[in-house]
Design an enzyme around this catalytic site. Structure first.
Site, PDB file in Angstrom:
ATOM      1  N   GLY A  69     -57.734 -21.004-143.410  1.00 39.27           N
ATOM      2  CA  GLY A  69     -57.450 -21.538-142.081  1.00 39.27           C
ATOM      3  C   GLY A  69     -58.678 -22.164-141.443  1.00 39.27           C
ATOM      4  N   THR A  70     -59.823 -21.554-141.639  1.00 41.46           N
ATOM      5  CA  THR A  70     -61.055 -22.051-141.021  1.00 41.46           C
ATOM      6  C   THR A  70     -61.387 -23.457-141.507  1.00 41.46           C
ATOM      7  OG1 THR A  70     -61.892 -19.794-140.811  1.00 41.46           O
ATOM      8  CG2 THR A  70     -63.526 -21.567-140.742  1.00 41.46           C
ATOM      9  N   ASN A 149     -53.706 -15.301-131.852  1.00 42.64           N
ATOM     10  CA  ASN A 149     -53.924 -14.186-132.764  1.00 42.64           C
ATOM     11  C   ASN A 149     -54.268 -12.873-132.061  1.00 42.64           C
ATOM     12  OD1 ASN A 149     -56.220 -16.124-132.466  1.00 42.64           O
ATOM     13  ND2 ASN A 149     -57.378 -14.395-133.260  1.00 42.64           N
ATOM     14  N   GLN A 177     -51.103 -18.011-137.406  1.00 46.38           N
ATOM     15  CA  GLN A 177     -50.339 -16.782-137.107  1.00 46.38           C
ATOM     16  C   GLN A 177     -48.836 -16.993-137.176  1.00 46.38           C
ATOM     17  OE1 GLN A 177     -51.369 -13.669-136.690  1.00 46.38           O
ATOM     18  NE2 GLN A 177     -53.550 -14.117-136.779  1.00 46.38           N
ATOM     19  N   SER A 197     -52.840 -20.449-143.338  1.00 43.48           N
ATOM     20  CA  SER A 197     -53.685 -19.640-144.217  1.00 43.48           C
ATOM     21  C   SER A 197     -52.833 -18.677-145.033  1.00 43.48           C
ATOM     22  CB  SER A 197     -54.689 -18.865-143.353  1.00 43.48           C
ATOM     23  OG  SER A 197     -55.436 -17.974-144.154  1.00 43.48           O
ATOM     24  N   GLY A 198     -53.293 -18.331-146.232  1.00 38.16           N
ATOM     25  CA  GLY A 198     -52.529 -17.455-147.125  1.00 38.16           C
ATOM     26  C   GLY A 198     -52.574 -15.985-146.751  1.00 38.16           C
ATOM     27  N   HIS A 199     -53.740 -15.488-146.338  1.00 35.74           N
ATOM     28  CA  HIS A 199     -53.893 -14.028-146.248  1.00 35.74           C
ATOM     29  C   HIS A 199     -53.280 -13.391-145.010  1.00 35.74           C
ATOM     30  CE1 HIS A 199     -57.419 -13.471-143.435  1.00 35.74           C
ATOM     31  NE2 HIS A 199     -57.607 -14.747-143.719  1.00 35.74           N
ATOM     32  N   THR A 235     -62.638 -28.425-157.382  1.00 36.08           N
ATOM     33  CA  THR A 235     -61.554 -27.957-158.249  1.00 36.08           C
ATOM     34  C   THR A 235     -60.619 -27.052-157.463  1.00 36.08           C
ATOM     35  OG1 THR A 235     -63.011 -28.102-160.144  1.00 36.08           O
ATOM     36  CG2 THR A 235     -61.037 -26.741-160.412  1.00 36.08           C
ATOM     37  N   CYS A 321     -67.953  -6.039-131.262  1.00 33.21           N
ATOM     38  CA  CYS A 321     -69.036  -5.110-130.946  1.00 33.21           C
ATOM     39  C   CYS A 321     -70.260  -5.526-131.731  1.00 33.21           C
ATOM     40  CB  CYS A 321     -68.633  -3.693-131.307  1.00 33.21           C
ATOM     41  SG  CYS A 321     -69.961  -2.513-131.082  1.00 33.21           S
TER      42      CYS A 321
HETATM   43  C1  PLP Z   1     -57.190 -15.816-139.347  1.00 34.19           C
HETATM   44  C2  PLP Z   1     -57.133 -17.017-138.501  1.00 34.19           C
HETATM   45  C3  PLP Z   1     -57.854 -18.181-138.805  1.00 34.19           C
HETATM   46  C4  PLP Z   1     -58.822 -18.241-139.965  1.00 34.19           C
HETATM   47  O1  PLP Z   1     -58.160 -18.305-141.201  1.00 34.19           O
HETATM   48  P1  PLP Z   1     -58.998 -17.919-142.535  1.00 34.19           P
HETATM   49  O2  PLP Z   1     -58.038 -18.217-143.649  1.00 34.19           O
HETATM   50  O3  PLP Z   1     -59.324 -16.464-142.412  1.00 34.19           O
HETATM   51  O4  PLP Z   1     -60.207 -18.783-142.568  1.00 34.19           O
HETATM   52  C5  PLP Z   1     -57.714 -19.269-137.985  1.00 34.19           C
HETATM   53  N1  PLP Z   1     -56.899 -19.241-136.931  1.00 34.19           N
HETATM   54  C6  PLP Z   1     -56.176 -18.159-136.595  1.00 34.19           C
HETATM   55  C7  PLP Z   1     -55.269 -18.211-135.423  1.00 34.19           C
HETATM   56  C8  PLP Z   1     -56.271 -17.001-137.360  1.00 34.19           C
HETATM   57  O5  PLP Z   1     -55.562 -15.927-137.011  1.00 34.19           O
END
Ligand code: PLP
Length: 376
Positions: A69-70, A149, A177, A197-199, A235, A321
């Protein structure tokens, strides 16, 4: 151990891992190679790309796979601003974006762009009116997140998108999200650029995507091979892309049941807290079913989180923190200004595996520990 931090990350589903494994062991070829090993990887990426396009009502050529996502946020914002800066150097975002968006806009400020940060009301929902008021003749790009998020609020993406389309201003949304958890139609919603994003959806870490409307050009942010139609060098993460697509397929297929399951868990949690004597408030209006942010007045958040952790309960505070001092959450600060709740709130985010029995234990844990701070 009970995990209620699914907005931070999620465990990978075994079905996802199973789909990925062959692309790391046997079909490991470089997708740019012409031999059978390479062609197998290429075919897998093509299938995944069609899947992602269908999910967004986009064309496969409009999907660029990224490292998460970043990277997608950075590429969309920096790439679009740099490419179209001759049309104007004013860009707009909100004060409660993810740092992947906020810090990209701060980078644009360093490069001489004029950035307007929209204020966020206590509801946690920015309005189309606020956006209209901020737009100028030299505005070239707007970025508003789809679902927040930290508080889970959903933004009026379709209304903003249609307005910006009329104004011929590019519109990016961070949908990390929301992607696969809610239906998204980039055509109907007037979205030009979208990050996912996948995770966050039980897929692998280190893979994401950027939707780029056809006809749009982004100034390249990395240099190398000609992958992703010369738009993203390097790649491809074949196994990650395959896993991401499987995660999307599973999440989208189970969307209605999961959404109502999370709403039930949320209702149960609130019922239990309301039946107790503790003081608490919900931050923001209800949005994503699986995210709820709670303010507990007079609670010291650091020992509070440690006490929950000792009970095997994992939740998160938006406030970071660093070196022993609690920084207020930038999201809650945007919504409430200077207010103790920016340091005394926790995010609970549900996901697969959470059930009513766990939520009973969560509620009891919260009530016991909050009481020890509030003496009620
Ligand atoms: C987690 C998150 C990201 C970042 O995604 P990554 O795959 O961890 O780099 C960006 N935006 C939102 C709203 C997120 O919750």
């Amino acid at each position: 151990m009970m995990y209620f931090d699914h907005a931070a990350t999620t465990p990978m589903r075994p079905e996802v891992l199973e789909k990925m494994t062959p692309y790391m062991l046997e079909q490991f070829g470089n997708p740019s190679s012409v031999h059978a090993f390479g062609r197998s990887g290429r075919a897998a990426i093509d299938t995944a790309r069609r899947m992602m396009a269908t999910e967004l009502n986009a064309k496969p050529t409009e999907i660029i796979f990224t490292s998460g996502g970043t990277e997608a946020d950075n590429y969309a914002i920096i790439g679009a601003a740099m490419q179209y800066q001759s049309r104007g150097r004013h860009v707009i975002t909100t004060r409660f974006e993810h740092h992947a968006v906020l810090h990209a806009f701060e980078e644009l400020e360093k490069r001489g762009f004029d950035v307007t940060y929209l204020d966020v009301p206590a509801s946690g929902v920015v309005t189309e009116e606020a956006l209209r008021a901020a737009v100028r003749p030299d505005t070239i790009l707007v970025s508003i997140m789809f679902g927040n998020n930290e508080v889970g609020t959903i933004q009026p993406i379709a209304a903003c998108g249609r307005f910006l389309q009329e104004q011929q201003i590019l519109f990016h949304t961070d949908a990390v999200q929301v992607f696969a958890k809610m239906a998204i139609d980039v055509e109907e919603m007037g979205i030009d650029l979208l990050s996912a994003s996948g995770h966050k959806i039980n897929g692998p870490k280190g893979v994401g995507l950027l939707y780029v409307r056809s006809g749009l050009k982004l100034s390249p942010q990395s240099f190398g091979g000609e992958q992703e139609r010369k738009r993203r060098a390097g790649t491809e993460n074949v196994a990650g892309i395959v896993g991401f697509a499987e995660a999307v397929r599973l999440t989208a297929a189970e969307r209605p049941q999961q959404t109502s399951h999370y709403r039930q868990l949320r209702t149960l949690l609130l019922e239990r807290l309301e039946a107790s004597t503790i003081d608490f408030e919900v931050n923001g209006t209800e949005g994503l079913a699986q995210v709820i942010n709670l303010y507990f007045p007079r609670v010291e958040i650091e020992p509070f989180l440690i006490m929950l952790d000792m009970r095997g309960i994992a939740v998160s505070s938006g406030s970071a923190c660093t070196a022993g001092s609690i920084e207020p959450s930038h999201v809650l600060s945007a919504m409430y200004g200077e207010n103790p709740r920016t340091k005394q709130s926790v995010r609970i985010s549900f996901g697969r595996g959470n059930d009513a029995a766990q939520v009973e234990l969560l509620a009891q844990g919260l009530i016991d520990i909050v009481k020890s701070f509030q003496n009620n």
